[in-house]
Design a protein around this motif. Structure first.
Motif, PDB file in Angstrom:
ATOM      1  N   TRP A 193       6.292 -16.379   1.880  1.00 24.37           N
ATOM      2  CA  TRP A 193       5.900 -16.505   0.479  1.00 24.37           C
ATOM      3  C   TRP A 193       5.251 -15.211  -0.030  1.00 24.37           C
ATOM      4  CZ3 TRP A 193       0.826 -16.209  -1.204  1.00 24.37           C
ATOM      5  CH2 TRP A 193       0.632 -16.490  -2.552  1.00 24.37           C
ATOM      6  N   ALA A 194       4.398 -14.589   0.787  1.00 22.13           N
ATOM      7  CA  ALA A 194       3.613 -13.430   0.357  1.00 22.13           C
ATOM      8  C   ALA A 194       4.404 -12.120   0.374  1.00 22.13           C
ATOM      9  CB  ALA A 194       2.373 -13.280   1.230  1.00 22.13           C
ATOM     10  N   ALA A 195       5.333 -11.968   1.298  1.00 20.93           N
ATOM     11  CA  ALA A 195       6.032 -10.685   1.463  1.00 20.93           C
ATOM     12  C   ALA A 195       6.645 -10.150   0.166  1.00 20.93           C
ATOM     13  CB  ALA A 195       7.094 -10.800   2.562  1.00 20.93           C
ATOM     14  N   PRO A 196       7.330 -10.966  -0.623  1.00 21.26           N
ATOM     15  CA  PRO A 196       7.916 -10.427  -1.860  1.00 21.26           C
ATOM     16  C   PRO A 196       6.869 -10.028  -2.905  1.00 21.26           C
ATOM     17  CG  PRO A 196       8.903 -12.551  -1.304  1.00 21.26           C
ATOM     18  CD  PRO A 196       7.759 -12.336  -0.370  1.00 21.26           C
ATOM     19  N   GLN A 197       5.628 -10.483  -2.737  1.00 26.07           N
ATOM     20  CA  GLN A 197       4.573 -10.169  -3.702  1.00 26.07           C
ATOM     21  C   GLN A 197       3.810  -8.889  -3.366  1.00 26.07           C
ATOM     22  OE1 GLN A 197       2.383 -13.658  -5.203  1.00 26.07           O
ATOM     23  NE2 GLN A 197       3.459 -14.751  -3.577  1.00 26.07           N
ATOM     24  N   LEU A 198       4.110  -8.309  -2.203  1.00 28.33           N
ATOM     25  CA  LEU A 198       3.446  -7.064  -1.824  1.00 28.33           C
ATOM     26  C   LEU A 198       3.986  -5.921  -2.673  1.00 28.33           C
ATOM     27  CD1 LEU A 198       3.444  -7.416   2.060  1.00 28.33           C
ATOM     28  CD2 LEU A 198       1.575  -7.900   0.468  1.00 28.33           C
ATOM     29  N   PRO A 199       3.164  -4.887  -2.887  1.00 28.29           N
ATOM     30  CA  PRO A 199       3.630  -3.746  -3.688  1.00 28.29           C
ATOM     31  C   PRO A 199       4.883  -3.127  -3.087  1.00 28.29           C
ATOM     32  CG  PRO A 199       1.271  -3.592  -3.271  1.00 28.29           C
ATOM     33  CD  PRO A 199       1.787  -4.717  -2.424  1.00 28.29           C
ATOM     34  N   GLN A 200       5.765  -2.689  -3.934  1.00 30.79           N
ATOM     35  CA  GLN A 200       6.992  -2.043  -3.484  1.00 30.79           C
ATOM     36  C   GLN A 200       6.782  -0.569  -3.191  1.00 30.79           C
ATOM     37  OE1 GLN A 200       9.827  -3.811  -2.812  1.00 30.79           O
ATOM     38  NE2 GLN A 200       8.407  -5.485  -3.175  1.00 30.79           N
ATOM     39  N   ASP A 201       5.712  -0.013  -3.737  1.00 36.18           N
ATOM     40  CA  ASP A 201       5.428   1.400  -3.500  1.00 36.18           C
ATOM     41  C   ASP A 201       4.289   1.545  -2.487  1.00 36.18           C
ATOM     42  OD1 ASP A 201       3.683   0.244  -5.299  1.00 36.18           O
ATOM     43  OD2 ASP A 201       3.266   2.103  -6.342  1.00 36.18           O
ATOM     44  N   TRP A 202       4.206   2.709  -1.909  1.00 40.01           N
ATOM     45  CA  TRP A 202       3.195   2.991  -0.899  1.00 40.01           C
ATOM     46  C   TRP A 202       2.245   4.024  -1.449  1.00 40.01           C
ATOM     47  CZ3 TRP A 202       3.278   0.563   3.886  1.00 40.01           C
ATOM     48  CH2 TRP A 202       4.396  -0.227   4.120  1.00 40.01           C
ATOM     49  N   PRO A 203       1.053   4.149  -0.987  1.00 46.02           N
ATOM     50  CA  PRO A 203       0.460   3.318   0.055  1.00 46.02           C
ATOM     51  C   PRO A 203      -0.187   2.068  -0.542  1.00 46.02           C
ATOM     52  CG  PRO A 203      -1.048   5.068  -0.483  1.00 46.02           C
ATOM     53  CD  PRO A 203       0.184   5.260  -1.349  1.00 46.02           C
ATOM     54  N   PHE A 204      -0.348   1.059   0.298  1.00 45.25           N
ATOM     55  CA  PHE A 204      -1.153  -0.091  -0.070  1.00 45.25           C
ATOM     56  C   PHE A 204      -1.877  -0.586   1.167  1.00 45.25           C
ATOM     57  CE2 PHE A 204       2.830  -2.188   1.048  1.00 45.25           C
ATOM     58  CZ  PHE A 204       2.426  -3.320   1.740  1.00 45.25           C
ATOM     59  N   VAL A 205      -2.963  -1.303   0.938  1.00 46.66           N
ATOM     60  CA  VAL A 205      -3.822  -1.788   2.016  1.00 46.66           C
ATOM     61  C   VAL A 205      -3.874  -3.300   1.933  1.00 46.66           C
ATOM     62  CG1 VAL A 205      -6.179  -1.791   2.926  1.00 46.66           C
ATOM     63  CG2 VAL A 205      -5.229   0.309   1.936  1.00 46.66           C
ATOM     64  N   LEU A 206      -3.693  -3.963   3.071  1.00 47.53           N
ATOM     65  CA  LEU A 206      -3.849  -5.413   3.163  1.00 47.53           C
ATOM     66  C   LEU A 206      -5.226  -5.709   3.739  1.00 47.53           C
ATOM     67  CD1 LEU A 206      -0.480  -6.643   4.708  1.00 47.53           C
ATOM     68  CD2 LEU A 206      -1.396  -7.249   2.478  1.00 47.53           C
ATOM     69  N   LEU A 207      -5.967  -6.583   3.085  1.00 50.33           N
ATOM     70  CA  LEU A 207      -7.275  -6.994   3.568  1.00 50.33           C
ATOM     71  C   LEU A 207      -7.342  -8.504   3.520  1.00 50.33           C
ATOM     72  CD1 LEU A 207     -10.216  -6.415   4.408  1.00 50.33           C
ATOM     73  CD2 LEU A 207     -10.765  -6.291   1.967  1.00 50.33           C
ATOM     74  N   GLY A 208      -7.476  -9.123   4.686  1.00 47.86           N
ATOM     75  CA  GLY A 208      -7.549 -10.573   4.752  1.00 47.86           C
ATOM     76  C   GLY A 208      -8.921 -11.033   5.186  1.00 47.86           C
ATOM     77  N   GLU A 209      -9.437 -12.037   4.495  1.00 48.32           N
ATOM     78  CA  GLU A 209     -10.726 -12.625   4.840  1.00 48.32           C
ATOM     79  C   GLU A 209     -10.490 -13.980   5.493  1.00 48.32           C
ATOM     80  OE1 GLU A 209     -14.786 -14.238   2.702  1.00 48.32           O
ATOM     81  OE2 GLU A 209     -12.953 -14.076   1.550  1.00 48.32           O
ATOM     82  N   SER A 210     -11.112 -14.205   6.643  1.00 47.90           N
ATOM     83  CA  SER A 210     -11.060 -15.491   7.326  1.00 47.90           C
ATOM     84  C   SER A 210      -9.596 -15.901   7.561  1.00 47.90           C
ATOM     85  CB  SER A 210     -11.847 -16.531   6.526  1.00 47.90           C
ATOM     86  OG  SER A 210     -11.973 -17.727   7.254  1.00 47.90           O
ATOM     87  N   PHE A 211      -9.138 -16.989   6.953  1.00 44.96           N
ATOM     88  CA  PHE A 211      -7.763 -17.452   7.107  1.00 44.96           C
ATOM     89  C   PHE A 211      -6.760 -16.369   6.719  1.00 44.96           C
ATOM     90  CE2 PHE A 211      -3.949 -19.461   5.369  1.00 44.96           C
ATOM     91  CZ  PHE A 211      -3.587 -20.313   6.398  1.00 44.96           C
ATOM     92  N   GLY A 212      -7.119 -15.531   5.766  1.00 46.68           N
ATOM     93  CA  GLY A 212      -6.231 -14.468   5.316  1.00 46.68           C
ATOM     94  C   GLY A 212      -6.088 -13.334   6.315  1.00 46.68           C
ATOM     95  N   GLY A 213      -7.022 -13.203   7.283  1.00 51.05           N
ATOM     96  CA  GLY A 213      -6.956 -12.129   8.275  1.00 51.05           C
ATOM     97  C   GLY A 213      -5.699 -12.190   9.131  1.00 51.05           C
ATOM     98  N   PRO A 214      -5.440 -13.321   9.787  1.00 44.83           N
ATOM     99  CA  PRO A 214      -4.204 -13.414  10.572  1.00 44.83           C
ATOM    100  C   PRO A 214      -2.942 -13.284   9.717  1.00 44.83           C
ATOM    101  CG  PRO A 214      -5.746 -15.086  11.301  1.00 44.83           C
ATOM    102  CD  PRO A 214      -6.329 -14.462  10.055  1.00 44.83           C
ATOM    103  N   LEU A 215      -3.006 -13.761   8.484  1.00 45.84           N
ATOM    104  CA  LEU A 215      -1.843 -13.607   7.600  1.00 45.84           C
ATOM    105  C   LEU A 215      -1.590 -12.131   7.313  1.00 45.84           C
ATOM    106  CD1 LEU A 215       0.403 -14.741   5.860  1.00 45.84           C
ATOM    107  CD2 LEU A 215      -1.292 -15.100   4.033  1.00 45.84           C
ATOM    108  N   ALA A 216      -2.660 -11.365   7.090  1.00 46.32           N
ATOM    109  CA  ALA A 216      -2.512  -9.922   6.883  1.00 46.32           C
ATOM    110  C   ALA A 216      -1.907  -9.263   8.116  1.00 46.32           C
ATOM    111  CB  ALA A 216      -3.858  -9.294   6.540  1.00 46.32           C
ATOM    112  N   LEU A 217      -2.323  -9.699   9.306  1.00 40.40           N
ATOM    113  CA  LEU A 217      -1.762  -9.144  10.540  1.00 40.40           C
ATOM    114  C   LEU A 217      -0.284  -9.482  10.685  1.00 40.40           C
ATOM    115  CD1 LEU A 217      -4.658  -9.808  13.050  1.00 40.40           C
ATOM    116  CD2 LEU A 217      -3.905  -7.606  12.147  1.00 40.40           C
TER     117      LEU A 217
END
Length: 94
Positions: free
Chosen positions: A54-78
Motif C-alpha cells: 500500500w505504501a510503496a506507490p506513495q513514496l516520493p519518485q525523486d531522490w533523496p528521501f528519508v523514511l522514518l518510522g515510529e513504533s509500528f512504523g519502524g519495521p514498515l520503514a525497514l
C-alpha cells in the motif's frame, strides 16, 4: 530538496505530524526538508507486507528521501527500505 516520509505508530502519533517537522525546520541546513506523513487505511486490517504494498506507490519518485518510522512504523520503514521501494515486498514469498 529532501523529503522526510514519516510512518506513525498504530495510533497515528501526532508527534511525527507536527512537533518533529517543526523542530527539524529549526536546525541549520534542514530548512529545505519537505515532510510527508503517511496515514494507514483506518478500516482495513493489514500486516507489514500488505502495508508495504500500500505504501510503496506513495513514496516520493525523486531522490533523496528519508523514511522514518515510529513504533509500528519502524519495521514498515525497514521493509520498504530493504525492498527497494517495496517492489520485493510485492512478490509472493516462495
Amino acid at each position: 530538496m529532501t523529503t522526510l516520509v514519516t510512518l506513525p505508530g498504530l495510533d497515528g502519533s501526532p508527534y511525527l505530524q507536527g512537533a518533529l517537522p517543526h523542530a527539524l525546520q529549526q536546525l541549520p541546513g534542514m530548512g529545505d526538508v519537505e515532510h510527508r506523513c503517511l496515514y494507514y487505511p483506518p478500516h482495513q486490517r493489514m500486516g507489514y507486507l500488505e502495508l508495504a504494498r500500500w505504501a510503496a506507490p506513495q513514496l516520493p519518485q525523486d531522490w533523496p528521501f528519508v523514511l522514518l518510522g515510529e513504533s509500528f512504523g519502524g519495521p514498515l520503514a525497514l521493509v520498504l527500505a530493504g525492498c527497494g521501494r517495496g517492489e520485493a515486498a510485492m512478490q509472493p514469498s516462495p
